[in-house]
Motif scaffolding. Structure first.
Motif, PDB file in Angstrom:
ATOM      1  N   PHE A 114      32.905  39.549  34.724  1.00  0.00           N
ATOM      2  CA  PHE A 114      33.070  38.302  35.460  1.00  0.00           C
ATOM      3  C   PHE A 114      34.437  37.657  35.214  1.00  0.00           C
ATOM      4  N   ILE A 115      35.169  38.144  34.212  1.00  0.00           N
ATOM      5  CA  ILE A 115      36.390  37.468  33.775  1.00  0.00           C
ATOM      6  C   ILE A 115      37.603  38.076  34.454  1.00  0.00           C
ATOM      7  N   VAL A 116      38.492  37.229  34.999  1.00  0.00           N
ATOM      8  CA  VAL A 116      39.762  37.665  35.593  1.00  0.00           C
ATOM      9  C   VAL A 116      40.901  36.929  34.888  1.00  0.00           C
ATOM     10  N   ASP A 117      42.096  37.538  34.891  1.00  0.00           N
ATOM     11  CA  ASP A 117      43.251  36.956  34.204  1.00  0.00           C
ATOM     12  C   ASP A 117      44.208  36.249  35.149  1.00  0.00           C
ATOM     13  N   GLU A 118      44.071  36.520  36.439  1.00  0.00           N
ATOM     14  CA  GLU A 118      44.953  35.904  37.428  1.00  0.00           C
ATOM     15  C   GLU A 118      44.117  35.359  38.575  1.00  0.00           C
ATOM     16  N   PRO A 119      44.647  34.349  39.303  1.00  0.00           N
ATOM     17  CA  PRO A 119      43.932  33.858  40.490  1.00  0.00           C
ATOM     18  C   PRO A 119      43.698  34.977  41.496  1.00  0.00           C
ATOM     19  N   LEU A 120      42.598  34.896  42.188  1.00  0.00           N
ATOM     20  CA  LEU A 120      42.247  35.923  43.172  1.00  0.00           C
ATOM     21  C   LEU A 120      42.712  35.579  44.577  1.00  0.00           C
ATOM     22  N   ARG A 121      43.072  34.309  44.801  1.00  0.00           N
ATOM     23  CA  ARG A 121      43.528  33.882  46.125  1.00  0.00           C
ATOM     24  C   ARG A 121      44.731  32.967  45.952  1.00  0.00           C
ATOM     25  N   SER A 122      45.553  32.994  46.946  1.00  0.00           N
ATOM     26  CA  SER A 122      46.670  32.045  46.985  1.00  0.00           C
ATOM     27  C   SER A 122      46.583  31.246  48.275  1.00  0.00           C
ATOM     28  N   ILE A 123      46.879  29.968  48.183  1.00  0.00           N
ATOM     29  CA  ILE A 123      46.834  29.103  49.365  1.00  0.00           C
ATOM     30  C   ILE A 123      48.204  28.469  49.552  1.00  0.00           C
ATOM     31  N   GLU A 124      48.821  28.690  50.734  1.00  0.00           N
ATOM     32  CA  GLU A 124      50.148  28.124  51.037  1.00  0.00           C
ATOM     33  C   GLU A 124      50.042  26.627  51.241  1.00  0.00           C
TER      34      GLU A 124
END
Length: 521
Positions: A511-521
């Motif tokens: 369940f753990i991620v090290d970076e954001p999965l989405r970017s929003i402009e």
């Protein structure tokens, strides 16, 4: 499998306490009309049930300290149904499935607190209607505040709720055919004596009988008979490998599981005591000795009557029990040591000694099996099937998957609602409504259920197939209508500070991620 699923998909149930109706299924009938099997000779049946007996706690299974010579003899002279399971690993739901032949969500007995819904039919009512003599002796439990006689039995000897190993006071009584009688000493031999008395009264050979002997033992508080107390004190016990304390969650185990280790139902705070799992386990197996004695006494009485070889004798436990497996103590969960139970059968006129049945049989199969042995057809509303042909080596359509359900209880809030599907190789379990991980195990390669494959890309297709089949079966049987009960009972929700009781478990590593999965402009 197709034949079995066709049978399942034709089953329905209407509950008098609910307006829920599943149109694709046959309702439980309002009248009891037994149908005899043409040409069948009805035989006598004795069914012995114990409480909380795990599947491997028998000496012939290689257990390190359980002593069960009479169970061993049943396996040698009869049949060991080695893959026996319960639909819910909890006393009342399992017992209701035994008596009705129905899955838990169909009979609606989802906890230990409430009575069976009005209109429920027990398979002994069919035996009674066919003219057979029936007797119930021991723990009923469903509707724990009452021990009044229930339908389907000519003779009744029971007690309220869990009962007691010894009478708790001078005014304590049990119910014998509607009359109050005192409890005469330790409960297991008392129930055995009543069973022998029932058998002694069955003198009419033209009236087959069914005896249901339901022991309190080996349910906690584990209290052995004096002659067995401390008899296992010097035996050694090795904790199961799965009891290892994890200081991270790299194995992707459910958070609720890791947290439950420090709870009423966990090995670090078992029953909120400071006692070790080893202490409890030895007391449990000492109490089991008296259940084994009971089996021997019943068999001796049948032999004395000259009907041992022709009488069908079945022994099973109502659910399993964990002593450190997965860090847990108790039952309720779908793991093998919780949901798997001992089941033995003996009747030389039916099956050869030393027979081992590999197929998965269940508590829902007891009613149909007893009815077939007594010359009656299985009512079409039942979910189970008779396993008698399997004990004779016959090849018949049988289940490819076994369905398990458990519904959350407020008084024991550690264990979540979950649904599980067990096949011959894989078991998939979903923990419904939790932000937590599901589990997928290869139970052939990983019988201790330690390697959770649910996040492994190589098993993504298998996981999806198992998940789809689980919900298909639930839908076919009406299980998507989740039964609920108003809370009842005290909450056993405490944790021990000194054993990491302040903080919750880590999330699964997947369940753990090290970076954001989405970017929003």
């Amino acid at each position: 499998m197709k034949t079995f699923l066709l049978l399942l998909s034709t089953i329905t149930l209407v509950f008098s306490e609910s307006s829920v109706v599943w149109a694709d299924v046959v309702p439980v009938p309002k009248s009891i009309v037994p149908e005899k099997i043409e040409g069948a000779k009805p035989r006598n049946v004795v069914f012995i049930l114990s409480d909380d007996h795990r599947y491997d706690a028998m000496s012939f299974m290689g257990h390190p300290f359980a002593k069960t010579p009479h169970m061993d003899a049943m396996a040698e002279n009869g049949v060991h149904l080695k893959n026996a399971f319960v639909t819910t690993s909890l006393c009342s739901p399992s017992r209701a499935s035994i008596l009705t032949g129905l899955y838990t969500f169909r009979h609606r007995v989802i906890d230990n607190q409430r009575r069976v819904p009005e209109g429920t039919i027990y398979f002994p009512q069919y035996l009674q209607a066919a003219g057979y003599k029936t007797g119930f002796i021991g723990k009923w439990h469903m509707g724990h505040a009452s021990d009044e006689p229930r339908p389907g039995f000519d003779y009744w000897f029971s007690f309220k709720g869990q009962g007691n190993y010894y009478p708790p006071g001078p005014n304590y009584t049990l119910n014998e055919n509607g009359k109050r009688v005192p409890q005469d000493g330790y409960i297991t031999p008392l129930l055995t004596r009543k069973a022998i008395e029932f058998l002694e009264n069955q003198s009419n050979e033209s009236e087959p009988f069914f005896l249901y002997l339901s022991h309190k033992a080996v349910h906690g508080p584990f209290t052995p008979e004096p002659k067995y107390k401390d008899s296992l004190r010097d035996k050694t016990m090795e904790l199961p490998a799965s009891s290892e304390l994890l200081d991270n969650n790299l194995k992707n185990r459910p958070r609720w599981l890791l947290d439950q280790r420090n709870s009423w139902h966990g090995m670090d705070f078992a029953l909120h005591t400071g006692q070790s799992v080893e202490h409890f386990y030895k007391r449990y197996c000492e109490a089991l000795c008296s259940v084994d004695d009971s089996i021997g006494a019943v068999m001796q009485q049948l032999e004395k009557m000259g009907i041992l070889d022709e009488t069908l004798l079945i022994y099973m436990g109502d659910n399993g029990f964990m002593f450190g497996e997965h860090g847990l103590f108790d039952k309720r969960v779908a793991y093998e040591t919780s949901s798997r139970v001992p089941m033995l059968m003996q009747c030389p006129e039916i099956a050869e000694g030393g027979t081992v049945v590999e197929e998965v049989v269940a508590n829902i199969d007891i009613g149909p099996t007893v009815m077939e042995a007594m010359g009656l057809k299985t009512p079409p509303h039942m979910d189970g099937k008779s396993f008698l042909p399997l004990t004779q080596g016959q090849s018949i359509p049988w289940r490819d998957y076994f369905l398990y359900v458990y519904y959350w209880e407020q008084n024991y809030p550690q264990t979540p609602t979950h649904f599980s599907l067990r096949g011959s190789q894989y078991k998939y379990t979903t923990y419904y409504g939790l932000w937590d991980t599901d589990e997928l195990f290869d139970i052939q390669a990983d019988p201790d259920e330690q390697n959770n494959l649910v996040h492994d890309p190589e098993f993504a297709e298998i996981k999806q197939q198992m998940q789809d089949r689980l919900y298909e079966m639930m839908d076919e049987l009406g299980g998507l209508q989740i039964p609920l009960n108003p809370p009842r009972g005290n909450q056993q929700n405490k944790r021990l500070r000194s054993r990491g009781g302040v903080k919750a478990a880590d999330f699964p590593e997947a369940f753990i991620v090290d970076e954001p999965l989405r970017s929003i402009e």
